[in-house]
Design a protein around this motif. Structure first.
Motif, PDB file in Angstrom:
ATOM      1  N   GLN A  26      -9.914  19.200  12.896  1.00 39.16           N
ATOM      2  CA  GLN A  26      -9.458  18.400  11.963  1.00 39.16           C
ATOM      3  C   GLN A  26      -9.411  18.881  10.423  1.00 39.16           C
ATOM      4  OE1 GLN A  26      -7.929  15.304  12.657  1.00 39.16           O
ATOM      5  NE2 GLN A  26      -7.221  15.539  10.550  1.00 39.16           N
ATOM      6  N   LYS A  29      -6.166  20.825  10.447  1.00 39.72           N
ATOM      7  CA  LYS A  29      -5.048  20.142  10.292  1.00 39.72           C
ATOM      8  C   LYS A  29      -4.834  19.459   8.784  1.00 39.72           C
ATOM      9  CE  LYS A  29      -4.870  18.442  15.094  1.00 39.72           C
ATOM     10  NZ  LYS A  29      -5.003  17.213  15.939  1.00 39.72           N
ATOM     11  N   ASP A  30      -6.043  19.229   8.366  1.00 42.27           N
ATOM     12  CA  ASP A  30      -5.858  18.930   6.937  1.00 42.27           C
ATOM     13  C   ASP A  30      -5.429  19.717   5.872  1.00 42.27           C
ATOM     14  OD1 ASP A  30      -7.174  16.306   8.016  1.00 42.27           O
ATOM     15  OD2 ASP A  30      -8.931  16.582   7.035  1.00 42.27           O
ATOM     16  N   ARG A  31      -5.254  21.095   6.163  1.00 34.02           N
ATOM     17  CA  ARG A  31      -4.767  21.875   5.283  1.00 34.02           C
ATOM     18  C   ARG A  31      -3.189  22.102   5.744  1.00 34.02           C
ATOM     19  NH1 ARG A  31      -8.445  23.646   1.506  1.00 34.02           N
ATOM     20  NH2 ARG A  31      -7.131  25.485   1.135  1.00 34.02           N
ATOM     21  N   GLY A  32      -2.722  21.488   6.438  1.00 32.97           N
ATOM     22  CA  GLY A  32      -1.292  21.444   6.783  1.00 32.97           C
ATOM     23  C   GLY A  32      -0.928  22.605   7.714  1.00 32.97           C
ATOM     24  N   LEU A  33      -1.730  23.213   8.438  1.00 35.76           N
ATOM     25  CA  LEU A  33      -1.568  24.280   9.453  1.00 35.76           C
ATOM     26  C   LEU A  33      -0.748  23.554  10.614  1.00 35.76           C
ATOM     27  CD1 LEU A  33      -3.547  25.611   7.395  1.00 35.76           C
ATOM     28  CD2 LEU A  33      -3.869  27.163   9.221  1.00 35.76           C
ATOM     29  N   VAL A  34      -0.046  24.110  11.530  1.00 36.59           N
ATOM     30  CA  VAL A  34       0.576  23.890  12.898  1.00 36.59           C
ATOM     31  C   VAL A  34      -0.077  24.303  13.804  1.00 36.59           C
ATOM     32  CG1 VAL A  34       2.491  22.920  11.271  1.00 36.59           C
ATOM     33  CG2 VAL A  34       2.415  25.295  12.428  1.00 36.59           C
ATOM     34  N   TYR A  68      -3.847  27.473  15.456  1.00 39.10           N
ATOM     35  CA  TYR A  68      -3.045  26.964  14.198  1.00 39.10           C
ATOM     36  C   TYR A  68      -2.830  28.146  13.340  1.00 39.10           C
ATOM     37  CZ  TYR A  68      -4.171  22.121  15.573  1.00 39.10           C
ATOM     38  OH  TYR A  68      -4.428  21.098  16.219  1.00 39.10           O
ATOM     39  N   GLN A  70      -0.397  28.922   9.673  1.00 34.94           N
ATOM     40  CA  GLN A  70       0.514  28.040   8.555  1.00 34.94           C
ATOM     41  C   GLN A  70       1.742  28.270   8.943  1.00 34.94           C
ATOM     42  OE1 GLN A  70      -0.377  27.076   5.745  1.00 34.94           O
ATOM     43  NE2 GLN A  70      -2.529  28.048   5.322  1.00 34.94           N
ATOM     44  N   PRO A  71       2.835  27.080   8.867  1.00 35.49           N
ATOM     45  CA  PRO A  71       4.079  26.837   9.272  1.00 35.49           C
ATOM     46  C   PRO A  71       4.872  27.972   9.263  1.00 35.49           C
ATOM     47  CG  PRO A  71       3.424  24.957   7.981  1.00 35.49           C
ATOM     48  CD  PRO A  71       2.313  26.007   7.938  1.00 35.49           C
ATOM     49  N   TYR A 222      -1.829  29.754  -0.375  1.00 33.07           N
ATOM     50  CA  TYR A 222      -2.429  28.719   0.708  1.00 33.07           C
ATOM     51  C   TYR A 222      -3.863  28.544   0.175  1.00 33.07           C
ATOM     52  CZ  TYR A 222       1.605  29.940   3.483  1.00 33.07           C
ATOM     53  OH  TYR A 222       2.974  30.091   4.218  1.00 33.07           O
TER      54      TYR A 222
END
Length: 226
Positions: A26, A29-34, A68, A70-71, A222
């Motif tokens: 979590q 995920k909260d950092r915006g990673l995918v 995970y 970074q996008p 980031y």
């Protein structure tokens, strides 16, 4: 003096019986990673630090079992996997590690003391957590190539082998000395070809590690996963 350490107990991945450490996934995920497998479901994932099959022989990732990034890094990885499949339709990338919280970085760093790695050599194998690893920014990935049965190709060493046998910079000498075979090096070269072609940079001392950008750039863009 370099320290060469292999781990003969590496083999079938085993999940420990101990209760999982909550919250790591979590936090990422909260950092915006995918999730890498959302970018490309055909990429295989076996996080070594979420098993006992690593140099510490313990699970330090708790509830984290998906990889995970970074996008933009996930998109590059999907591009690398597509290039690999184009060259060898039966092959897939197999991920051993991706984004890693900095709090976990301290566990890896401290574990090197237990292995008697000289202080001057520690940063060859694990980034100083005070500075951070590119894994801590979601901009690095550790991986190999798997065949159609999901079996990792022979790269000459296991993941997390500490010593010159794992160094890309030492490959020519190791080949001449008969310590690595041409087949093993061709597997490494294939991995580097598809990864660098997708915009990643190879590491000089770990055949499995690739960076998506410099640590300075990653930190500025980031920030660190705590």
């Amino acid at each position: 003096m370099f320290v060469s350490i292999s781990f003969s107990s590496f083999g079938q991945t085993q999940k420990p019986a101990a209760a999982k450490i909550p919250g790591i996934e979590q936090k990422i995920k909260d950092r915006g990673l995918v999730n890498i497998q959302e970018a490309d479901p055909t990429i295989l994932v076996q996080l070594k630090y979420s098993t006992t099959d690593n140099f510490m022989h313990k699970d330090v990732y708790g509830d984290l079992e998906s990889a995970y990034l970074q996008p933009e890094m996930a998109k590059r990885l999907a591009k690398a996997n597509a290039a690999l499949k184009q060259l060898h339709p039966d092959y897939r990338l197999l991920i051993y590690d991706a984004a890693r919280p900095n709090s976990i970085q301290y566990h890896l760093w401290d574990a090197l003391d237990d292995l008697k790695i000289p202080s001057k050599n520690k940063t060859m194998y694990v980034a100083d957590p005070k500075i951070g690893s590119n894994h801590n920014f979601g901009c690095a990935v550790d991986l190999t190539i798997a065949d159609k049965n999901g079996k990792a190709l022979d790269m000459g060493t296991k993941f997390d082998f500490f010593g010159p046998l794992a160094y890309p910079r030492s490959e020519d000498g190791m080949l001449k000395a008969g310590k690595l075979t041409l087949d093993q090096l061709e597997n490494r070269w294939l991995l580097r070809k598809v990864m660098t072609g997708a915009g990643f940079k190879a590491n000089a001392t770990e055949w499995w590690h690739f960076d998506g950008m410099s640590k300075k750039e990653a930190k500025a863009k980031y920030g660190m996963i705590p």
